[in-house]
Every structure is written in C-alpha cells, then in structure tokens.
Design a protein around this motif. Structure first.
Motif, PDB file in Angstrom:
ATOM      1  N   LEU A   1       0.820  -1.206   0.000  1.00 33.89           N
ATOM      2  CA  LEU A   1       0.000   0.000   0.000  1.00 33.89           C
ATOM      3  C   LEU A   1       0.858   1.261   0.000  1.00 33.89           C
ATOM      4  O   LEU A   1       0.495   2.280   0.577  1.00 33.89           O
ATOM      5  CB  LEU A   1      -0.942   0.000   1.210  1.00 33.89           C
ATOM      6  CG  LEU A   1      -1.900  -1.185   1.257  1.00 33.89           C
ATOM      7  CD1 LEU A   1      -2.750  -1.134   2.515  1.00 33.89           C
ATOM      8  CD2 LEU A   1      -2.802  -1.219   0.029  1.00 33.89           C
ATOM      9  N   ASN A   2       1.999   1.170  -0.631  1.00 33.53           N
ATOM     10  CA  ASN A   2       2.864   2.323  -0.818  1.00 33.53           C
ATOM     11  C   ASN A   2       2.044   3.461  -1.437  1.00 33.53           C
ATOM     12  O   ASN A   2       1.347   3.270  -2.423  1.00 33.53           O
ATOM     13  CB  ASN A   2       3.990   1.890  -1.761  1.00 33.53           C
ATOM     14  CG  ASN A   2       5.100   2.892  -1.841  1.00 33.53           C
ATOM     15  OD1 ASN A   2       4.919   4.045  -1.477  1.00 33.53           O
ATOM     16  ND2 ASN A   2       6.252   2.451  -2.309  1.00 33.53           N
ATOM     17  N   LYS A   3       2.146   4.647  -0.812  1.00 34.38           N
ATOM     18  CA  LYS A   3       1.377   5.780  -1.315  1.00 34.38           C
ATOM     19  C   LYS A   3       1.685   6.041  -2.788  1.00 34.38           C
ATOM     20  O   LYS A   3       0.800   6.332  -3.597  1.00 34.38           O
ATOM     21  CB  LYS A   3       1.759   7.001  -0.480  1.00 34.38           C
ATOM     22  CG  LYS A   3       0.932   8.230  -0.706  1.00 34.38           C
ATOM     23  CD  LYS A   3       1.372   9.264   0.322  1.00 34.38           C
ATOM     24  CE  LYS A   3       0.837  10.642   0.015  1.00 34.38           C
ATOM     25  NZ  LYS A   3       1.463  11.644   0.894  1.00 34.38           N
ATOM     26  N   TRP A   4       2.956   5.912  -3.121  1.00 33.72           N
ATOM     27  CA  TRP A   4       3.380   6.118  -4.506  1.00 33.72           C
ATOM     28  C   TRP A   4       2.640   5.149  -5.425  1.00 33.72           C
ATOM     29  O   TRP A   4       2.164   5.520  -6.504  1.00 33.72           O
ATOM     30  CB  TRP A   4       4.892   5.923  -4.604  1.00 33.72           C
ATOM     31  CG  TRP A   4       5.487   6.275  -5.925  1.00 33.72           C
ATOM     32  CD1 TRP A   4       5.247   5.665  -7.121  1.00 33.72           C
ATOM     33  CD2 TRP A   4       6.422   7.319  -6.203  1.00 33.72           C
ATOM     34  NE1 TRP A   4       5.971   6.254  -8.104  1.00 33.72           N
ATOM     35  CE2 TRP A   4       6.709   7.285  -7.577  1.00 33.72           C
ATOM     36  CE3 TRP A   4       7.065   8.281  -5.412  1.00 33.72           C
ATOM     37  CZ2 TRP A   4       7.604   8.157  -8.184  1.00 33.72           C
ATOM     38  CZ3 TRP A   4       7.953   9.143  -6.025  1.00 33.72           C
ATOM     39  CH2 TRP A   4       8.208   9.088  -7.387  1.00 33.72           C
ATOM     40  N   ALA A   5       2.529   3.891  -4.980  1.00 35.15           N
ATOM     41  CA  ALA A   5       1.889   2.879  -5.820  1.00 35.15           C
ATOM     42  C   ALA A   5       0.435   3.230  -6.088  1.00 35.15           C
ATOM     43  O   ALA A   5      -0.056   3.103  -7.213  1.00 35.15           O
ATOM     44  CB  ALA A   5       1.988   1.508  -5.161  1.00 35.15           C
ATOM     45  N   LEU A   6      -0.263   3.688  -5.056  1.00 35.40           N
ATOM     46  CA  LEU A   6      -1.690   3.962  -5.221  1.00 35.40           C
ATOM     47  C   LEU A   6      -1.922   5.042  -6.271  1.00 35.40           C
ATOM     48  O   LEU A   6      -2.751   4.902  -7.164  1.00 35.40           O
ATOM     49  CB  LEU A   6      -2.298   4.382  -3.880  1.00 35.40           C
ATOM     50  CG  LEU A   6      -2.181   3.316  -2.784  1.00 35.40           C
ATOM     51  CD1 LEU A   6      -2.643   3.877  -1.446  1.00 35.40           C
ATOM     52  CD2 LEU A   6      -2.989   2.077  -3.141  1.00 35.40           C
ATOM     53  N   TRP A   7      -1.160   6.132  -6.169  1.00 33.35           N
ATOM     54  CA  TRP A   7      -1.362   7.223  -7.128  1.00 33.35           C
ATOM     55  C   TRP A   7      -0.840   6.866  -8.510  1.00 33.35           C
ATOM     56  O   TRP A   7      -1.473   7.163  -9.519  1.00 33.35           O
ATOM     57  CB  TRP A   7      -0.699   8.507  -6.623  1.00 33.35           C
ATOM     58  CG  TRP A   7      -1.516   9.141  -5.551  1.00 33.35           C
ATOM     59  CD1 TRP A   7      -1.246   9.163  -4.216  1.00 33.35           C
ATOM     60  CD2 TRP A   7      -2.769   9.818  -5.719  1.00 33.35           C
ATOM     61  NE1 TRP A   7      -2.245   9.805  -3.541  1.00 33.35           N
ATOM     62  CE2 TRP A   7      -3.193  10.234  -4.431  1.00 33.35           C
ATOM     63  CE3 TRP A   7      -3.569  10.122  -6.817  1.00 33.35           C
ATOM     64  CZ2 TRP A   7      -4.376  10.913  -4.224  1.00 33.35           C
ATOM     65  CZ3 TRP A   7      -4.750  10.818  -6.615  1.00 33.35           C
ATOM     66  CH2 TRP A   7      -5.140  11.203  -5.327  1.00 33.35           C
TER      67      TRP A   7
END
Lengths: 411, 349
Positions: free
Chosen positions: A175-181
C-alpha cells in the motif's frame, strides 16, 4: 565495463518499452470489453455481443504478445540485473511472484474461456469470463506498479547484516502511497489508449461508410470513456503523481522539466532542447512560474533544492550518519526539515537525529553541511509529508513527539 | 521455512513440466503425428485453450523462485545467459507460429508455421532437459556466487564445463523423448481418427527410448552427483519418488496396451512427477550445486528474509488454491475430444 552497463540499460529499456505497448492497450480494452458485454447483457442486443467479439480478437492477439514480451523482462531481472535481484529480490520478488500466482493464472485461464468458450459458457458465464480477464489484467497492473513504486520510493524493508534487503512490512510494500497514485494515473492512461484505438477504428468505419452501425458504437464508447479518463488522468492523479516526484525525487523532477539550476518561481517548459554542456534549455517555450505553482501551489516556490514550501523528511532508513552524508555533498539531494513539528523516534534510527549529532563533528561534513545536511540521493528513502503532518513510523515501538528536533538543519 | 519454499518451488516446476510438457510434446510430434491440414488443426485445437495457462506456470514458478531464493535467481540467470536467450527466442517463435497459423489462413505459409512450431517445441524440450542436467551436474560457481557457462566447451565433465556436455545432452534427449511420449499420449486422448492413432504409435515408440535412457541417466547421476546417493541412503523414505516414476512408466505401456487413453496419460504424468521429485530430493539441500562443492548455493544461503517467506506462504496458499480452482474449471470446460469446426473460436455465428 561502462559500455557493458550501457548495453544492459539499452537492452532493458527496449524490453520494457516494447513490452508495455501491449499491456497498456489490453488493460484499456479489457475495461471496454466489460462495458460492451455489460451493454449486451442489459439490453439483450446482439449488436453489442458482435462488437465485443470483434474486439476480443484484437484483445487476444495483443494479450498474447504482452505475455511473450513480458517473459524477457522477467528473465532480464536475472540476466541483466543479477546483483540488484540478489539484494532486493526478497522484497520485489513478493509483488512479482504475487502477480504470477494471482493475476496470471486468473487472466490466462479465463482468457481461454473468453475467447474459445462463448458457446459453452452462455450469456452470463461469458460476461463473468470477460470480467475476470479484466480483473486479472488490472490486478497484474497493480502488482507491477507496486514493484516499481518500491523502487522509486522504498518502504517496508530493512537492510540486513550483509547488505541484503529484507521485507519488514508486507502492507507498507503493497500500500505504498506512490503505488496507489501511480496506479490510478497509469490505468487511466491505459484506458485512454484503449479508447483511442476503439474510437479510431470506429471513426475509420464511419468515414469509409462501412459497418457504420459498429462505427457509431465504437466512437461513442471510445470518446465518452476516453474523455472521462483524460480528465481524471490530469487531475487529480497526474497532479499527485507529479507532487510525489517533486517531494521524493527533486533531481528527477528537475531533469524531467529541463531545469538545470535551483530556481524560485520555476517556469514550466512546454518545449525546449536540453543542452547538457551549457546547462541550459535551448529554444525554450516556457510558462513563467508555472512549475512552482503546479508543484507547491505557490508562484514563487523554489524548485530544485527541496526547500519549496514543503519540507522533505527522511526517516529511520539512514542507519549510520556516515552512510548518508557525503563529505563533499556532490551529486546530493539536500535534506531539509523546516517543519514546525517533526516526529523523531529518538531511537537512533532516525536519519535526522543522527545527522544532527554528526553535524557537530565538523570533519564529517563539508562547510555547507553546517546549515543544510546534505544526504546522498541514493540513500534518502522514506516518507515525505505535507507540511504539518506528524510522521508516524508504525514499526518502531517508542513513539514520542518532539518538536524542533533536527535544529541544526533548521537554522 | 527455506525447506518449505524449496519444495513449493519444486512442486510448481513439476506442475509446469506436467502441463506445458504435454503441449511441448504435442508440438514435438506435430509433424510426425499430423499430416493433413485438418489433422494439424486438431493438434493445435487440443492444446489451444490451455496453452497460455500452462506457460503461466513457468512464469509463476520463476516469480516464486525470484521471491524465495533471490540469490539463486541472480546467479542462475546471469550464469545461464546464453541458453536463456535461446529459450526465450524459442518461446517467442513457438507462440508466434501458433498465433500466425491461426490468424493467417494460407496454404503457402502453413508449412512454415508448422515447422517452426514443431522445431521450437522440440528444442525447448531438449534445452529444459539440458538445464536440469546442468543443475544436477553442478555449475562452475566461485566464491562470488556467480558463474558464466558457454554453450559448450569440450563436452567433457571437467572443470570448464559448458551448458552442453555429453551428460546434459543425454538428459536433454531423455527430456525430449519423455515429452514426446507425454505429448503423444495427450494428443491421442484429445483427438480422434488417424491423428489419434499415429500419436499413440509415436508415444509407444518413444516409450522404449524413455525406458532405456532413464536407466542410463539414473546410473550416471548417482556417479556424477554424490549428494543424490547420500540423500537416498540417509532418508530411505525418499525412494517413494523413484518408485512413483517406475510405476508411472510401467503404467504407460500397460494402459496403452489396454487402450485406456486417459489412464495412459495420467501414468505418464506420474512418471514425470516421479522423475522430477527424485532429482529435487536428490540435490537437497543444494539449490544450485557447484562443480566445487564448497561454493554450492544451498537453501540456507540463497533464501530470502524469514518474514517475507512467512508472509509469502499465506498468500501463496490462497493463490494456488484459486489457481487450482481455475484450472479444474477450464480443463473441465474443454474436456473431451476436440472437434475442428470452421470457426475454432467457438463463436455463435
């Protein structure tokens, strides 16, 4: 040796670029196929089923090409980047293996049914097959984006005694923030590709006055879905993706935008050729102050040295100050803490705390180091937060809030 | 935890060989068993719907290997650079020839696609066998944990080994014959008419070769890789694996004589599974034996971090149960003999 490295990079760049031509089309088409099959199911109109069949063939052949061009990529993690794989395989292997186990099996099983089994499956069954193919390909997309996100902004890991990188938090990786966006941004791009192809084929049919019935369906679906995806891709996903680059990888942002020097009120270059020798942009066509505004929502914000209106914060990853601090400060990203509040764990694992201590030993830092702690770009990992956000590090037991830590760099 | 993953990866590779084995085998006997265009379309139709799914097991096994034993993946993939590139080209040619044959209907091009499909399948079987041979024989790993092998050197088993030497070629030939038998049994089960009869004949002939070379290779393996003998003497329970292989190979000819098409195919599965698990059991705890045993990569030296492996076990089990579900469903949906109608896509019109 340098030459071999260049060849490796070129080869890998070609492999990934060539591979991605196909998945971005099939991921977009997968959504459009579900759309057409849903229409067929709800209206009972055989027209949509025939349209779906037409696109299923195009989907099928591109999917097959996506699979076969993807295999070299997996191989090249080992053949070209063996040392990286050995070090980081325990972390990114998670997401890559999950892609194999969860999405490849799903996609490939139901693609066969979707392409070859319309008669056997019946109307609802065939819709389900289409949906599962879509689900599989989009899940696959997420796991690959999560892998890349970890490489861009590593979270949830620790470095072992022999330099090997071990996973320490599965959910942080996933759930890396980078991954979500990045995922949202990326998938909207894929949808647009699918839409352009579909609308393009439809427009061709309309203009040549063949299969006009289908042409209209294709253009309608392509333009409607494509327009929505295009808007969402710009805002909020593109905006957020850009900000993440700006907060986590200042030099990347500067390189992407052709910015050679740190600058207040940086312009957005629409056009221009970077002249690396003279360190300037030739033939620039620029919108003044725009880059600063897009990044920090302030017209005069500073781009390039990380001190914009947002402070960057490295945490816990830098274990020993000397790992992080380059005495010369060359090729380094500055680490700032202009926050009012900042959560330093106080356990010695926090980068900023370590830096503060060592900053007093003058010999460890160059003259510039007194004011700004300069940290090697390679070693700055970790969260970057919007101003005012307290930093929470869930995997450390002691959690106390101190204000004003890291003063040395907060002059 | 490392040992568990050693076996899980081994099981995934075994499943890959069982599944992709029959379509590789079907490819290898394509020109022998199917003569007319209709017969060839029957062979392709018998593997078409499941081919992609089978190859995914290779990817999934590779991904799992990458995740569980990163050091092994790094070492093996850089060391086996040349054969991997060849395997890659063969996989691409094979996939492309099937797609082109299905999409371009032309009497001029068909023979080329058939030829490419057949030879690429055949060579893949040989290369996979040779790869297994390399793992059993050991590779020239040094203290750095890396190695590089040319395709061949002098074909002898000394220190400067290549990918191909007389031992690995023999294993490659065994793999080819075994998969021809396996693929032949699949084709005879899934098709009807002349092509089914010919496939059965090819499988029956390959059987003799398989028996003979299995015996030779087994005897040689005990000499070449001392760990195998050690493991079987330390844990005699391990003999279940070779027993499974022997029972399988005996079952093949027994069921073929009885004309039970399904059981003959499953007996062949048992043979392949028995052979592979025997090898895996034999080299444990090494994951990549070195010519100089000091440098061998073992489960303990190659495995990833403990936390990651534990978490991985949770999602792996869920994922594999799901995958088993899909596969059961897909194979059931395409159960029975294939019929070649005008439109192999099964569309309504």
């Amino acid at each position: 040796m340098g030459q071999a490295l260049d060849v490796h990079r070129l080869q890998f760049a070609f492999t990934v670029t060539f591979h991605y031509i196909f998945p971005q089309l099939t991921m977009g088409l997968a959504l459009l196929l579900v759309y057409l099959k849903t229409k067929a199911l709800r209206t009972g109109d055989e027209h949509y089923n025939r349209a779906a069949r037409f696109w299923a063939r195009i989907f099928g052949i591109n999917f097959a090409l996506g699979v076969v061009t993807g295999i070299p990529m997996e191989f090249q993690f080992g053949t070209n980047w063996a040392a990286f794989s050995k070090a980081a395989g325990g972390v990114i292997g998670q997401t890559l293996a999950m892609e194999g186990v969860f999405s490849f099996f799903l996609e490939s099983s139901f693609l066969g049914l979707f392409l070859f089994g319309e008669k056997r499956l019946g109307r609802i069954g065939h819709w389900v097959a289409a949906f599962l193919v879509f689900l599989g390909s989009w899940l696959s997309g997420y796991l690959i984006v999560a892998t890349d996100a970890w490489m861009q902004r590593p979270t949830g890991y620790r470095v072992g005694a022999h330099g090997e990188i071990e996973l320490s938090s599965f959910w942080q990786l996933l759930l890396n923030k980078w991954a979500l966006w990045q995922y949202a941004h990326n998938m909207l791009g894929a949808v647009q590709t699918g839409c352009f192809v579909m609308a393009g084929v439809g427009a061709f049919y309309l203009l040549t006055q063949r299969h006009e019935n289908y042409g209209r369906t294709f253009v309608r679906a392509g333009v409607l879905v494509g327009a929505a995806a295009a808007i969402l891709q710009l805002f909020p996903t593109g905006d957020m993706q850009g900000k993440l680059v700006a907060y986590n990888q200042q030099p990347t942002l500067a390189a992407m935008e052709g910015l050679f020097e740190s600058q207040e009120g940086a312009p957005l270059a629409i056009l221009g050729q970077p002249d690396v020798e003279k360190r300037k942009l030739d033939n620039p066509l620029e919108v003044p102050n725009m880059l600063s505004f897009l990044t920090y929502r302030q017209w005069r914000a500073n781009i390039g040295d990380g001190s914009g209106s947002t402070a960057a914060l490295a945490r816990k990853i830098v274990r020993v100050a000397m790992d992080a601090v380059d005495a010369d400060g060359l090729c380094a990203a500055p680490l700032h803490c202009q926050h009012r509040r900042m959560d330093d764990r106080g356990t010695g694992a926090a980068a900023v705390a370590d830096l503060r201590i060592d900053a007093h030993c003058k010999r460890n830092l160059s003259a510039r180091g007194g004011g700004q702690c300069v940290v090697h770009a390679d070693w700055v990992h970790g969260d970057v937060h919007d101003p005012g956000d307290p930093v929470a590090v869930p995997d450390l037991s002691r959690d106390r809030t101190r204000t004003g830590t890291g003063k040395s760099s907060d002059r | 935890m490392g040992t568990i993953w050693f076996w899980l990866v081994a099981i995934m590779i075994t499943i890959y060989v069982l599944l992709d084995g029959f379509d590789l085998g079907a490819g290898a006997i394509h020109l022998l068993a199917a003569k007319t265009d209709e017969e060839r379309r029957q062979v392709l139709a018998s593997i078409g719907p499941v081919l992609d799914g089978n190859e995914v097991w290779l990817l999934a096994a590779g991904g799992t290997l990458y995740f569980a034993f990163p050091a092994l993946y790094a070492s093996a993939f850089s060391g086996f650079y040349l054969p991997l590139m060849i395997v890659l080209w063969l996989l691409i040619l094979r996939g492309a020839s099937i797609e082109f044959r299905n999409h371009i209907q032309s009497a001029v091009w068909d023979p080329l696609w058939d030829f490419l499909f057949c030879t690429s399948s055949l060579l893949l079987a040989v290369f996979f066998g040779a790869a297994l041979g390399n793992v059993v024989r050991g590779v020239p790993l040094d203290a750095s944990g890396y190695f590089f092998e040319p395709l061949w050197t002098n074909f002898r088993l000394d220190d400067e080994t290549g990918i191909l030497d007389w031992y690995t070629i023999l294993v490659g030939v065994l793999a080819l014959l075994a998969l021809m038998m396996h693929g032949g049994l699949w084709v005879q089960m899934k098709t009807s008419g002349e092509v089914s009869r010919r496939a059965k004949r090819v499988a029956g002939r390959a059987w003799w070769g398989v028996v003979a070379i299995t015996a030779i290779v087994t005897a040689l393996t005990f000499r070449i890789q001392p760990q195998v003998k050690e493991n079987f003497t330390t844990w005699p329970l391990g003999f279940v694996f070779p027993v499974l292989a022997v029972a399988g190979i005996a079952g093949v000819i027994f069921e073929l004589r009885k004309h039970d098409e399904r059981k003959a195919f499953f007996a062949s599965c048992a043979y392949l599974a028995g052979m592979l698990t025997s090898v895996v059991f034999g080299v444990y705890p090494m994951v990549l034996p070195a010519r100089n045993p000091v440098y061998s990569l073992t489960v303990a030296t190659a495995k990833a971090g403990e936390y990651g492996l534990k978490i991985g076990l949770a999602w792996w089990i869920i994922g594999i149960i799901l995958a088993a579900g899909y596969f059961t469903y897909v194979y059931r949906s395409f159960a029975g003999k294939v019929a070649v109608d005008k439109d192999s896509h099964g569309y309504g019109d």
